[in-house]
Design an enzyme around this catalytic site. Structure first.
Site, PDB file in Angstrom:
ATOM      1  N   LYS A  14      64.665  -4.548 -34.965  1.00 54.09           N
ATOM      2  CA  LYS A  14      65.093  -3.891 -36.217  1.00 54.09           C
ATOM      3  C   LYS A  14      66.616  -3.654 -36.214  1.00 54.09           C
ATOM      4  O   LYS A  14      67.334  -4.414 -35.565  1.00 54.09           O
ATOM      5  CB  LYS A  14      64.291  -2.596 -36.427  1.00 54.09           C
ATOM      6  CG  LYS A  14      62.780  -2.863 -36.362  1.00 54.09           C
ATOM      7  CD  LYS A  14      61.939  -1.731 -36.873  1.00 54.09           C
ATOM      8  CE  LYS A  14      60.474  -2.126 -36.804  1.00 54.09           C
ATOM      9  NZ  LYS A  14      59.569  -1.088 -37.289  1.00 54.09           N
ATOM     10  N   HIS A  97      58.501  -8.098 -43.983  1.00 53.95           N
ATOM     11  CA  HIS A  97      58.188  -6.878 -43.227  1.00 53.95           C
ATOM     12  C   HIS A  97      58.065  -5.702 -44.202  1.00 53.95           C
ATOM     13  O   HIS A  97      58.794  -5.655 -45.200  1.00 53.95           O
ATOM     14  CB  HIS A  97      59.291  -6.612 -42.190  1.00 53.95           C
ATOM     15  CG  HIS A  97      58.913  -5.538 -41.224  1.00 53.95           C
ATOM     16  ND1 HIS A  97      59.033  -4.212 -41.542  1.00 53.95           N
ATOM     17  CD2 HIS A  97      58.378  -5.600 -39.978  1.00 53.95           C
ATOM     18  CE1 HIS A  97      58.587  -3.495 -40.513  1.00 53.95           C
ATOM     19  NE2 HIS A  97      58.191  -4.313 -39.547  1.00 53.95           N
ATOM     20  N   GLU A 169      50.205  -5.757 -40.144  1.00 56.07           N
ATOM     21  CA  GLU A 169      50.834  -4.499 -39.754  1.00 56.07           C
ATOM     22  C   GLU A 169      50.482  -3.441 -40.795  1.00 56.07           C
ATOM     23  O   GLU A 169      51.154  -3.348 -41.833  1.00 56.07           O
ATOM     24  CB  GLU A 169      52.356  -4.658 -39.712  1.00 56.07           C
ATOM     25  CG  GLU A 169      52.829  -5.737 -38.767  1.00 56.07           C
ATOM     26  CD  GLU A 169      54.265  -5.469 -38.301  1.00 56.07           C
ATOM     27  OE1 GLU A 169      54.436  -5.206 -37.113  1.00 56.07           O
ATOM     28  OE2 GLU A 169      55.176  -5.487 -39.134  1.00 56.07           O
ATOM     29  N   SER A 217      53.016   0.102 -33.988  1.00 58.72           N
ATOM     30  CA  SER A 217      53.036   1.041 -32.857  1.00 58.72           C
ATOM     31  C   SER A 217      52.340   0.519 -31.610  1.00 58.72           C
ATOM     32  O   SER A 217      51.701   1.281 -30.896  1.00 58.72           O
ATOM     33  CB  SER A 217      52.404   2.369 -33.271  1.00 58.72           C
ATOM     34  OG  SER A 217      53.263   3.024 -34.161  1.00 58.72           O
TER      35      SER A 217
HETATM   36  P1  PGA Z   1      56.624  -0.184 -34.330  1.00 58.60           P
HETATM   37  O1  PGA Z   1      57.072  -1.315 -35.359  1.00 58.60           O
HETATM   38  O2  PGA Z   1      56.056  -0.895 -33.137  1.00 58.60           O
HETATM   39  O3  PGA Z   1      57.863   0.587 -34.026  1.00 58.60           O
HETATM   40  O4  PGA Z   1      55.585   0.624 -35.010  1.00 58.60           O
HETATM   41  C1  PGA Z   1      56.330  -2.476 -35.549  1.00 58.60           C
HETATM   42  C2  PGA Z   1      56.998  -3.306 -36.622  1.00 58.60           C
HETATM   43  O5  PGA Z   1      57.438  -2.722 -37.617  1.00 58.60           O
HETATM   44  O6  PGA Z   1      57.122  -4.532 -36.488  1.00 58.60           O
END
Ligand code: PGA
Length: 266
Positions: A14, A97, A169, A217
């Site tokens: 990110k 995303h 997701e 997560s």
């Molecule tokens: P996260 O993010 O593992 O921090 O929840 C996953 C993603 O958004 O790809």
């Protein structure tokens, strides 16, 4: 996990890490992670860090993904980077995303055009789909997934769809939006829906070849449980991918999953 496919683990960094910090993390990951022919490890640094990181990685160990790009190949689009510019630099690109859909108002059609542009430029799109907590509460998960998947793939041929990766997701499970842990049977239900949808639209062969991965997560403690779900071909961790212990732990879970499979198969 499906048989015969390599496990795909994609670390989405990110908007984190300076170029210098990115290079430190790459060094640590090099020391911690071993090459395994059945596991494909992909790193998704910021756009700025992609070029330097590409010169620092052992390409047998790591592949690269962009976190996003624009769907036009070139032109007067101030501030944007195109898939054409990323050609040769990355193998993958995350597309659609939920942070882009929610914070940057990307519509179903914009995501469709980005998927098409990635494929046109020989970059494998990692198409992210998932319902928000409000949609989940309203019982709309299956409609949301249906609309996101069918629109995003609508400009592709079955041969092109085979190469796409779909990441499920659930928005409420992503750390940014609450990070609630998704239950394996709920994950399996939606993963099956995705594959069945692709089967209906593009045929059984395409649906079988398509890789469907899980994100939301995932860390070194939960990775094994999600990888054990039938039909899960890999993982897309976000925050855990910024910590080399945790990210290496996720890859270890993938090794263990492969060993378990080998034992079961004889
Ligand atoms: P996260 O993010 O593992 O921090 O929840 C996953 C993603 O958004 O790809």
């Amino acid at each position: 996990m499906s048989t015969m496919k390599r496990i795909l683990i994609v670390g989405n960094w990110k908007m984190n890490l300076t170029v210098h910090e990115a290079s430190l993390l790459v060094k640590r990951l090099h020391d911690k992670i071993q090459v395994h022919r059945d596991i494909e490890v992909v790193l998704a640094p910021s756009m700025l860090a992609l070029q330097p990181v590409s010169q620092e990685i052992d390409k047998r160990k790591f592949k690269l993904a962009a976190q996003d790009a624009f769907y036009k190949d070139e032109g007067a689009f101030t501030g944007e980077v195109s898939f054409t510019m990323l050609r040769g630099l990355v193998d993958y690109a995350i597309v659609g995303h939920s942070e882009r859909r929610i914070y940057f108002h990307e519509t179903l059609e914009v995501v469709r055009d980005k998927v098409k542009a990635a494929v046109r430029n020989d970059i494998t799109p990692i198409l992210c789909v998932g319902e928000t907590s409000r949609e989940k509460a309203a019982g709309e998960t299956s409609r949301v997934i249906h609309d996101q998947v069918t629109t995003a793939l609508s400009d592709l041929t079955p041969e092109e769809v085979e190469k796409v990766v779909i990441a499920y997701e659930p928005v409420w499970a992503i750390s940014t939006f609450g990070g609630e842990l998704a239950k394996p049977d709920a994950v399996k239900k939606t993963m099956d829906q995705i594959r069945n949808l692709v089967k209906e639209l593009y045929g059984a062969e395409t649906a079988e070849a398509l890789r469907v991965i899980y994100g939301g997560s995932v860390d070194d403690h939960t990775a094994g449980g999600y990888l054990a779900i039938e039909g899960v071909d890999g993982l897309l961790p976000g925050s855990a991918s910024l910590n080399y212990h945790k990210f290496a732990g996720i890859i270890d879970s993938a090794y263990r999953q492969l060993h378990k499979k080998d034992k079961q198969d004889g």
